[in-house]
Design a protein around this motif. Structure first.
Motif, PDB file in Angstrom:
ATOM      1  N   LYS A   1      36.939  41.895 -19.659  1.00 53.29           N
ATOM      2  CA  LYS A   1      37.811  42.757 -18.848  1.00 53.29           C
ATOM      3  C   LYS A   1      38.716  41.934 -17.941  1.00 53.29           C
ATOM      4  N   SER A   2      38.526  40.619 -17.939  1.00 51.72           N
ATOM      5  CA  SER A   2      39.281  39.785 -17.000  1.00 51.72           C
ATOM      6  C   SER A   2      40.696  39.527 -17.515  1.00 51.72           C
ATOM      7  N   GLU A   3      41.479  38.798 -16.717  1.00 48.92           N
ATOM      8  CA  GLU A   3      42.838  38.450 -17.129  1.00 48.92           C
ATOM      9  C   GLU A   3      42.882  37.075 -17.787  1.00 48.92           C
ATOM     10  N   LEU A   4      41.697  36.492 -18.010  1.00 49.25           N
ATOM     11  CA  LEU A   4      41.638  35.159 -18.613  1.00 49.25           C
ATOM     12  C   LEU A   4      41.045  35.248 -20.016  1.00 49.25           C
ATOM     13  N   SER A   5      41.615  34.496 -20.953  1.00 51.05           N
ATOM     14  CA  SER A   5      40.999  34.429 -22.277  1.00 51.05           C
ATOM     15  C   SER A   5      39.762  33.530 -22.202  1.00 51.05           C
ATOM     16  N   ARG A   6      39.023  33.436 -23.301  1.00 46.86           N
ATOM     17  CA  ARG A   6      37.830  32.596 -23.343  1.00 46.86           C
ATOM     18  C   ARG A   6      37.753  31.983 -24.732  1.00 46.86           C
ATOM     19  N   HIS A   7      38.649  31.020 -24.994  1.00 43.89           N
ATOM     20  CA  HIS A   7      38.710  30.428 -26.323  1.00 43.89           C
ATOM     21  C   HIS A   7      37.467  29.577 -26.613  1.00 43.89           C
ATOM     22  N   ALA A   8      37.007  29.644 -27.845  1.00 41.96           N
ATOM     23  CA  ALA A   8      35.873  28.817 -28.270  1.00 41.96           C
ATOM     24  C   ALA A   8      36.059  28.443 -29.740  1.00 41.96           C
ATOM     25  N   PHE A   9      35.575  27.259 -30.094  1.00 41.25           N
ATOM     26  CA  PHE A   9      35.503  26.882 -31.512  1.00 41.25           C
ATOM     27  C   PHE A   9      34.032  26.763 -31.853  1.00 41.25           C
ATOM     28  N   THR A  10      33.645  27.393 -32.944  1.00 41.66           N
ATOM     29  CA  THR A  10      32.232  27.398 -33.283  1.00 41.66           C
ATOM     30  C   THR A  10      32.050  27.109 -34.771  1.00 41.66           C
ATOM     31  N   PHE A  11      30.991  26.386 -35.102  1.00 40.35           N
ATOM     32  CA  PHE A  11      30.679  26.188 -36.524  1.00 40.35           C
ATOM     33  C   PHE A  11      29.170  26.219 -36.712  1.00 40.35           C
ATOM     34  N   HIS A  12      28.766  26.553 -37.926  1.00 39.96           N
ATOM     35  CA  HIS A  12      27.338  26.648 -38.254  1.00 39.96           C
ATOM     36  C   HIS A  12      26.953  25.599 -39.279  1.00 39.96           C
ATOM     37  N   VAL A  13      25.803  25.018 -39.031  1.00 37.39           N
ATOM     38  CA  VAL A  13      25.280  23.963 -39.889  1.00 37.39           C
ATOM     39  C   VAL A  13      23.944  24.427 -40.462  1.00 37.39           C
ATOM     40  N   MET A  14      23.707  24.098 -41.723  1.00 41.32           N
ATOM     41  CA  MET A  14      22.394  24.385 -42.331  1.00 41.32           C
ATOM     42  C   MET A  14      21.742  23.067 -42.733  1.00 41.32           C
ATOM     43  N   GLU A  15      20.459  22.930 -42.440  1.00 42.14           N
ATOM     44  CA  GLU A  15      19.679  21.814 -42.969  1.00 42.14           C
ATOM     45  C   GLU A  15      19.426  22.135 -44.445  1.00 42.14           C
ATOM     46  N   ALA A  16      20.082  21.409 -45.338  1.00 46.68           N
ATOM     47  CA  ALA A  16      20.020  21.754 -46.768  1.00 46.68           C
ATOM     48  C   ALA A  16      18.747  21.236 -47.446  1.00 46.68           C
ATOM     49  N   LYS A  17      18.059  20.313 -46.784  1.00 47.26           N
ATOM     50  CA  LYS A  17      16.847  19.748 -47.392  1.00 47.26           C
ATOM     51  C   LYS A  17      15.751  20.817 -47.480  1.00 47.26           C
ATOM     52  N   ASP A  18      15.258  21.064 -48.688  1.00 50.20           N
ATOM     53  CA  ASP A  18      14.173  22.046 -48.920  1.00 50.20           C
ATOM     54  C   ASP A  18      14.523  23.447 -48.415  1.00 50.20           C
ATOM     55  N   THR A  19      15.792  23.818 -48.512  1.00 49.19           N
ATOM     56  CA  THR A  19      16.234  25.120 -48.011  1.00 49.19           C
ATOM     57  C   THR A  19      17.003  25.845 -49.095  1.00 49.19           C
ATOM     58  N   SER A  20      16.784  27.152 -49.226  1.00 47.58           N
ATOM     59  CA  SER A  20      17.673  27.891 -50.117  1.00 47.58           C
ATOM     60  C   SER A  20      18.520  28.874 -49.328  1.00 47.58           C
ATOM     61  N   TRP A  21      19.817  28.833 -49.625  1.00 45.60           N
ATOM     62  CA  TRP A  21      20.823  29.707 -49.014  1.00 45.60           C
ATOM     63  C   TRP A  21      20.783  31.013 -49.787  1.00 45.60           C
ATOM     64  N   SER A  22      20.690  32.145 -49.098  1.00 48.50           N
ATOM     65  CA  SER A  22      20.537  33.407 -49.808  1.00 48.50           C
ATOM     66  C   SER A  22      21.778  33.773 -50.619  1.00 48.50           C
ATOM     67  N   LYS A  23      21.549  34.141 -51.884  1.00 52.60           N
ATOM     68  CA  LYS A  23      22.624  34.601 -52.774  1.00 52.60           C
ATOM     69  C   LYS A  23      23.188  35.934 -52.302  1.00 52.60           C
TER      70      LYS A  23
END
Length: 286
Positions: free
Chosen positions: A247-269
């Motif tokens: 509700k403020s007059e200021l923006s709140r910019h952010a850069f975000t990224f997600h990392v997965m530990e791929a070792k012994d992990t399965s990403w859901s299809k």
């Protein structure tokens, strides 16, 4: 090590001044360039009347989202376009986020994502084969930056086993309670997830659907987590977090990224986001 203990206890960790003001400004300037060259997506531009056409617009917008994993695409706040698809406010003020492959296709964001300090942090966290699954630039526009309901990232980015997804959230401007910083429930990352967003079976009326339901959370379980420009918040994939309407007059910019530990992990299809031949999930380590 003290910090790592804190991260495992709370499910999030605040690292102030992780990036310099210059690094933050380089990201902000680059985003301005990207917006200046932006083509407004066609599904935002069409005029609608009938239910069927409205359905097509929703479908178009959902396809635009679903195929954005290996592209740089634009998502807008509600109510910024009139029924003809013209902007009611300037486009740079109406955009909600840009996703989901800035880390792969933009030189500035790629450099930040793979910066030596991020890689070093990954090693300190014990990540052996971290891959980057997605990235987003979030604007949280003044006055209209919409609220983000309490959620767990693993609802959208599901792995087996759980506990393999980690968010890196970088404040490009001071994030305060006034301009809608993140709020967390400390310790809420230990009881799994109850809701998943999955790709709907072919022929369904929607492209994605939710399975299960979100737990109800008490407002007073949340604590605000303000952070200064350049700070980084590490976010466990199952910690519950939210942010309020700005509700403020200021923006709140952010850069975000997600990392997965791929070792012994399965990403859901069934996740909305899938690696593609054009963009297999890139390694964090270079």
């Amino acid at each position: 090590t003290r910090a790592l203990f804190q991260f495992h206890k709370d499910g999030f960790l605040v690292l102030e001044r992780f990036f310099t003001a210059e690094e933050c400004d380089s990201m902000r300037n680059q985003i301005q360039r990207i917006i200046a060259e932006m083509e407004v997506p066609p599904h935002c531009r069409t005029e609608f009347s009938t239910k069927g056409e409205e359905q097509l617009r929703v479908q178009g917008s959902s396809d635009y989202f679903l195929t954005s994993g290996d592209k740089i695409r634009f998502f807008f706040e509600k109510g910024v376009l009139d029924e003809k698809g013209n902007f009611l406010i300037p486009k740079e003020k109406s955009i909600s986020k840009i996703g989901h492959a800035l880390h792969a296709y933009d030189p500035v964001f790629k450099q930040i994502t793979h910066s030596s300090k991020v890689q070093e942090l990954g090693r300190k966290l014990g990540l052996e084969r971290p891959v980057i699954v997605q990235s987003m630039y979030i604007f949280k526009q003044p006055g209209i930056g919409g609220e983000v309901n309490p959620h767990q990232d693993a609802t959208f980015l599901y792995t087996e086993p759980l506990g393999r997804v980690l968010g890196f959230w970088i404040a490009l401007e001071d994030a305060t309670q006034e301009n809608s910083c993140l709020w967390f429930i400390p310790g809420s990352h230990t009881s799994g997830i109850t809701r998943r967003m999955v790709r709907a079976p072919p022929g369904s009326s929607t492209r994605v659907e939710f399975v299960g339901s979100e737990r109800t959370y008490d407002d007073n379980q949340f604590i605000p987590v303000p952070i200064s420009k350049g700070g980084l918040i590490l976010i466990h994939g199952e910690v519950v977090h939210k942010s309020e309407l700005n509700k403020s007059e200021l923006s709140r910019h952010a850069f975000t990224f997600h990392v997965m530990e791929a070792k012994d992990t399965s990403w859901s299809k069934e996740n909305w986001l899938q690696p593609t031949p054009e963009l297999p999930f890139p390694s964090l380590y270079t």
